[in-house]
Design a protein around this motif. Structure first.
Motif, PDB file in Angstrom:
ATOM      1  N   LEU A 296       0.833  -1.203   0.000  1.00 44.01           N
ATOM      2  CA  LEU A 296       0.000   0.000   0.000  1.00 44.01           C
ATOM      3  C   LEU A 296       0.870   1.256   0.000  1.00 44.01           C
ATOM      4  CD1 LEU A 296      -2.760   1.414   0.163  1.00 44.01           C
ATOM      5  CD2 LEU A 296      -2.623   1.175   2.660  1.00 44.01           C
ATOM      6  N   GLY A 297       1.905   1.271   0.813  1.00 39.01           N
ATOM      7  CA  GLY A 297       2.811   2.423   0.852  1.00 39.01           C
ATOM      8  C   GLY A 297       3.427   2.700  -0.510  1.00 39.01           C
ATOM      9  N   GLY A 298       3.862   1.665  -1.198  1.00 38.38           N
ATOM     10  CA  GLY A 298       4.436   1.836  -2.536  1.00 38.38           C
ATOM     11  C   GLY A 298       3.414   2.367  -3.528  1.00 38.38           C
ATOM     12  N   LEU A 299       2.214   1.813  -3.474  1.00 42.07           N
ATOM     13  CA  LEU A 299       1.155   2.285  -4.377  1.00 42.07           C
ATOM     14  C   LEU A 299       0.802   3.737  -4.100  1.00 42.07           C
ATOM     15  CD1 LEU A 299      -1.182  -0.862  -4.286  1.00 42.07           C
ATOM     16  CD2 LEU A 299       0.239  -0.095  -6.212  1.00 42.07           C
ATOM     17  N   LEU A 300       0.683   4.095  -2.823  1.00 37.88           N
ATOM     18  CA  LEU A 300       0.357   5.480  -2.473  1.00 37.88           C
ATOM     19  C   LEU A 300       1.471   6.431  -2.907  1.00 37.88           C
ATOM     20  CD1 LEU A 300      -1.296   4.968   1.026  1.00 37.88           C
ATOM     21  CD2 LEU A 300      -2.431   5.585  -1.119  1.00 37.88           C
ATOM     22  N   ASP A 301       2.732   6.030  -2.734  1.00 40.87           N
ATOM     23  CA  ASP A 301       3.847   6.867  -3.204  1.00 40.87           C
ATOM     24  C   ASP A 301       3.723   7.127  -4.698  1.00 40.87           C
ATOM     25  OD1 ASP A 301       5.099   7.233  -0.760  1.00 40.87           O
ATOM     26  OD2 ASP A 301       6.563   5.614  -1.074  1.00 40.87           O
ATOM     27  N   THR A 302       3.400   6.099  -5.453  1.00 38.78           N
ATOM     28  CA  THR A 302       3.252   6.246  -6.905  1.00 38.78           C
ATOM     29  C   THR A 302       2.131   7.230  -7.236  1.00 38.78           C
ATOM     30  OG1 THR A 302       4.078   4.013  -7.297  1.00 38.78           O
ATOM     31  CG2 THR A 302       2.775   5.022  -9.068  1.00 38.78           C
ATOM     32  N   LEU A 303       1.006   7.099  -6.532  1.00 36.94           N
ATOM     33  CA  LEU A 303      -0.120   8.000  -6.794  1.00 36.94           C
ATOM     34  C   LEU A 303       0.185   9.428  -6.352  1.00 36.94           C
ATOM     35  CD1 LEU A 303      -3.098   5.718  -5.724  1.00 36.94           C
ATOM     36  CD2 LEU A 303      -2.380   6.316  -8.046  1.00 36.94           C
ATOM     37  N   ILE A 304       0.833   9.577  -5.207  1.00 37.98           N
ATOM     38  CA  ILE A 304       1.154  10.910  -4.698  1.00 37.98           C
ATOM     39  C   ILE A 304       2.148  11.607  -5.613  1.00 37.98           C
ATOM     40  CG2 ILE A 304       2.329  12.147  -2.818  1.00 37.98           C
ATOM     41  CD1 ILE A 304       1.071   9.954  -0.939  1.00 37.98           C
ATOM     42  N   ASP A 305       3.162  10.871  -6.048  1.00 36.77           N
ATOM     43  CA  ASP A 305       4.201  11.449  -6.899  1.00 36.77           C
ATOM     44  C   ASP A 305       3.704  11.695  -8.315  1.00 36.77           C
ATOM     45  OD1 ASP A 305       5.832  11.153  -4.706  1.00 36.77           O
ATOM     46  OD2 ASP A 305       6.866   9.384  -5.483  1.00 36.77           O
ATOM     47  N   GLY A 306       2.673  10.993  -8.720  1.00 37.49           N
ATOM     48  CA  GLY A 306       2.153  11.154 -10.075  1.00 37.49           C
ATOM     49  C   GLY A 306       3.187  10.827 -11.129  1.00 37.49           C
TER      50      GLY A 306
END
Length: 159
Positions: free
Chosen positions: A133-143
């Motif tokens: 989840l942390g990796g996925l959220l980083d990807t979404l946050i960073d765009g």
């Protein structure tokens, strides 16, 4: 390829999760009796990232709000003794906002409330699921950009 319906469902799930996070954080804030709104909490966290006291315009830009919204937040936090307005040493017409000792104490309490809220929210997940989840959220946050460079990003928030 994702269908528009699947993407719409994901967007709705993200919005529901965001609302749940806010509700749980608010509950933890209220339990600690800080008398701080989520918006004031965000302003305090943002203030903590500046090396020297920022101008209200800097805060408004960082928070992606209109300057009047920052004025209202600062008014409330100043009335409770968590921030103070100070003149800029090089231009006395410019007002800067700095944390007080009470503001720093409130930040520590806020961090505790945020950690407790995160524990509540993440409780159903295993350690491995949390990493994913942390990796996925980083990807979404960073765009798709480098970490922490998005507009309005107050940088990493160390809790």
């Amino acid at each position: 390829m994702n269908s528009p319906d699947a993407d719409g469902l994901l967007a709705e799930q993200l919005l529901r999760l965001t609302r749940r996070v806010h509700r749980i954080q608010k509950r933890h804030l209220e339990a600690r009796g800080l008398g701080i709104t989520p918006a004031q909490s965000r302003l305090l966290r943002t203030l903590a990232h500046y090396g020297s006291p920022p101008r209200m315009a800097d805060l408004a830009q960082r928070l992606e709000v209109v300057p009047r919204a920052v004025t209202t937040l600062v008014d409330g936090l100043e009335a409770s003794g968590k921030v103070r307005r100070v003149p800029d040493p090089s231009n006395r017409r410019v007002i800067r906002i700095e944390l007080t000792d009470d503001g720093r104490l409130a930040l520590r309490e806020l961090r505790g409330a945020r950690r407790a809220a995160a524990e509540d929210i993440l409780a159903p997940l295993t350690g491995e699921q949390r990493e994913v989840l942390g990796g996925l959220l980083d990807t979404l946050i960073d765009g798709g950009t480098a970490a922490g460079t998005g507009p309005g990003d107050a940088g990493p928030v160390a809790d």
